[in-house]
Scaffold this active site. Structure first.
Site, PDB file in Angstrom:
ATOM      1  N   ASP A   1       0.863  -1.180   0.000  1.00 25.63           N
ATOM      2  CA  ASP A   1       0.000   0.000   0.000  1.00 25.63           C
ATOM      3  C   ASP A   1       0.901   1.233   0.000  1.00 25.63           C
ATOM      4  O   ASP A   1       2.075   1.148   0.414  1.00 25.63           O
ATOM      5  CB  ASP A   1      -0.884  -0.027   1.244  1.00 25.63           C
ATOM      6  CG  ASP A   1      -1.771   1.184   1.347  1.00 25.63           C
ATOM      7  OD1 ASP A   1      -2.304   1.625   0.309  1.00 25.63           O
ATOM      8  OD2 ASP A   1      -1.930   1.710   2.467  1.00 25.63           O
TER       9      ASP A   1
ATOM     10  N   ASP B   1      -0.261   5.190   0.594  1.00 24.50           N
ATOM     11  CA  ASP B   1      -0.606   6.167   1.630  1.00 24.50           C
ATOM     12  C   ASP B   1      -0.539   5.499   3.008  1.00 24.50           C
ATOM     13  O   ASP B   1      -1.200   4.498   3.252  1.00 24.50           O
ATOM     14  CB  ASP B   1      -2.043   6.685   1.430  1.00 24.50           C
ATOM     15  CG  ASP B   1      -2.179   7.568   0.194  1.00 24.50           C
ATOM     16  OD1 ASP B   1      -1.386   8.501   0.050  1.00 24.50           O
ATOM     17  OD2 ASP B   1      -3.099   7.317  -0.614  1.00 24.50           O
TER      18      ASP B   1
ATOM     19  N   LYS C   1      -9.081  -2.474  -2.728  1.00 24.31           N
ATOM     20  CA  LYS C   1      -8.933  -3.315  -1.541  1.00 24.31           C
ATOM     21  C   LYS C   1     -10.075  -3.034  -0.574  1.00 24.31           C
ATOM     22  O   LYS C   1     -10.435  -1.881  -0.427  1.00 24.31           O
ATOM     23  CB  LYS C   1      -7.599  -2.991  -0.844  1.00 24.31           C
ATOM     24  CG  LYS C   1      -6.363  -3.268  -1.654  1.00 24.31           C
ATOM     25  CD  LYS C   1      -5.125  -2.687  -0.986  1.00 24.31           C
ATOM     26  CE  LYS C   1      -5.066  -1.181  -1.082  1.00 24.31           C
ATOM     27  NZ  LYS C   1      -3.857  -0.567  -0.520  1.00 24.31           N
TER      28      LYS C   1
ATOM     29  N   ASP D   1      -1.327  -0.345   6.035  1.00 23.34           N
ATOM     30  CA  ASP D   1      -1.582   0.319   7.317  1.00 23.34           C
ATOM     31  C   ASP D   1      -3.009   0.149   7.798  1.00 23.34           C
ATOM     32  O   ASP D   1      -3.314   0.499   8.923  1.00 23.34           O
ATOM     33  CB  ASP D   1      -1.247   1.820   7.217  1.00 23.34           C
ATOM     34  CG  ASP D   1      -2.211   2.540   6.284  1.00 23.34           C
ATOM     35  OD1 ASP D   1      -2.416   2.052   5.160  1.00 23.34           O
ATOM     36  OD2 ASP D   1      -2.764   3.570   6.695  1.00 23.34           O
TER      37      ASP D   1
END
EC number: 3.1.3.41
Lengths: 308, 308
Positions: A30, A32, A230, A255
């Site tokens: 991922d 961000d 996702k 995250d």
């Protein structure tokens, strides 16, 4: 109440980090909250990616952010000192474009997409030759006029060829776009979302996410979109098809428990690694009703550098 | 599955209409979908209101539309040939202003309201001397700048005196307003909504309603607003306090089961009358999971004219 197995903490444990890296051939990352927050790249991330690549690992960036296209991402990575190729990037805008062109197969007379979102979606739709309206078109970035009210209500201002509404993060959301999308959905258009993240992490804080921007349509129509980001497995299937990955030797790094980690678990990947530089915290997976529990976690991605 | 008692159909039945009118002293009337659709007043409505008033009935207009103030409504009624007074009108903007000034009682250093909505809310807040920002202020009707992202995230652009976010129908909704409201809510501001109607009936069609416009904040914060519009009983209590009505001799007339009719039933009014000129249809109360079942119904409000 079954106690869920808790993740293995890798930070500071050199042997565990080496074993972790050896377990996998592909890392889905991922962006961000993992690589960067907004325009700020986290310290040590560049070196961590170099380390993984130097050990022969494939790194694929899997992002729900649909505001940028894959080529925009290549530029962003380059500006941060991370060499990458369009083929290393898999975004929810690209995932949506593929879904529309190859799976949804709209009838020829109703094959246009009404876009709520930014330029990233438009680039990817163009790359798949999907016709669209809305998006960043300036004629949709304005206030409602009396003619809009009348023409949207009676349908005379609607494009009869629109067969699909695709919503993503739109920093220029307004009532005119929502009203168009609402009417298209009422008239039977398919409802897709690039992703349904409730918040958008940036600038070390949070802002309303793509899932929140689409909620006026969910609430007013009573319909829920098919999400192409996702944790939707439509995205995982597309990634597998493209990269021919061995799921057992693939690890998802992210995250967010409810998107990244759930994505990896539902996709039956060999591993999931949570980082604490974004949305989710340790308490989130320790909670009884945790959205998902990762297999491993580190404080930050660059903790993996200890393996060097 | 208990079969719910179905409503009495009054249309065309002169004796039943006369008995219905005689049962009540006060009629609470919804506007959109009952009196008018947008700027189009339904045929025979002016005469119907005259008939009710000529028989000594009090007519009170109870509307969830917060875009107009009570004095705006007086003008709109006059333009349609319906004489009215500010005191005949009870809107969700007024209801919200009263709730904030008399019940919420924000601390003096945190007594400002961040408004998502139109001028109607602002007028009513002013009438109750409630300070506010946002709303129709042109400085909030624009795109995000890099300074906005940074200053909203770190709080430097937020007003520390904001203690409440009030959302209503906003035809100028944008990402800048949503981002401000989101951050105020994250920092503990109270969350109020003028109403939570999912759709807004106008121009013989529907558009996204106030409840839908507020959904990005509900979804991104995980918080739900206190609603001050129908069917919230906070509004009914305020109406009763103002008009000293005998609930048993009061009838709520509306087009929506989930707002108007539920409002009357939960408020233990003597009656509820559904009209079929708006959102809800006969099938809606005949359904097993009906939101609410009215006591009476007519095809349109002017069917009551048969009593003359």
């Amino acid at each position: 109440m079954t106690a869920q197995p808790q993740p293995e903490y890798l930070t500071g444990d050199v042997a565990a980090i080496n074993a972790f890296i050896d377990r996998f051939d592909v890392f889905l990352l991922d962006c961000d909250g993992v690589i960067w927050s907004g325009d700020h790249v986290f310290e040590g991330v560049v070196e961590t990616l170099e380390l993984l690549r130097s050990r022969g690992k494939r790194t694929v960036f899997v992002t729900n952010n649909s505001t940028k296209s894959r080529s925009d991402y290549v530029k962003k990575f380059a500006a941060m000192g991370i060499p990458s190729d369009v083929e290393d990037i898999f975004g929810s805008a690209y995932s949506s474009a593929i879904y529309i062109s190859r799976i949804l197969k709209l009838p020829p007379h109703q094959n246009k997409v009404f876009v709520i979102g930014e330029a990233g979606i438009e680039s990817e739709l163009k790359s798949e030759n999907v016709p669209f309206i809305g998006g960043t078109d300036p004629s949709f970035r304005r206030d409602m006029t009396p003619e809009d009210w009348a023409g949207i209500a009676d349908g005379s201002l609607l494009d009869p060829e629109v067969g699909c509404v695709l919503t993503g993060l739109d920093f220029h959301i307004n009532y005119l776009k929502l009203s168009h999308a609402y009417q298209y959905l009422r008239r039977g258009a398919k409802f897709l979302a690039t992703n349904v993240d409730s918040t958008f992490p940036t600038h070390n804080s949070f802002f309303p996410g793509a899932g929140s921007i689409g909620m006026p349509l969910v609430n007013s129509t009573g319909q829920k979109p098919v999400s192409l980001g996702k944790p939707s497995q439509a995205m995982m299937d597309a990634i597998e098809g493209k990269f021919h990955l061995d799921r057992e030797r693939t690890c998802m790094i992210g995250d967010r428990l409810d998107t990244d980690i759930q994505f990896g678990i539902q996709g039956k990947l060999g591993g999931t690694l949570a980082v604490l530089t974004g949305v989710s915290h340790r308490e989130d997976w320790e909670a009884k009703n945790a959205a998902a529990v990762p297999k491993f976690y580190v404080d930050k991605l660059s903790d993996l550098l200890k393996a060097a």
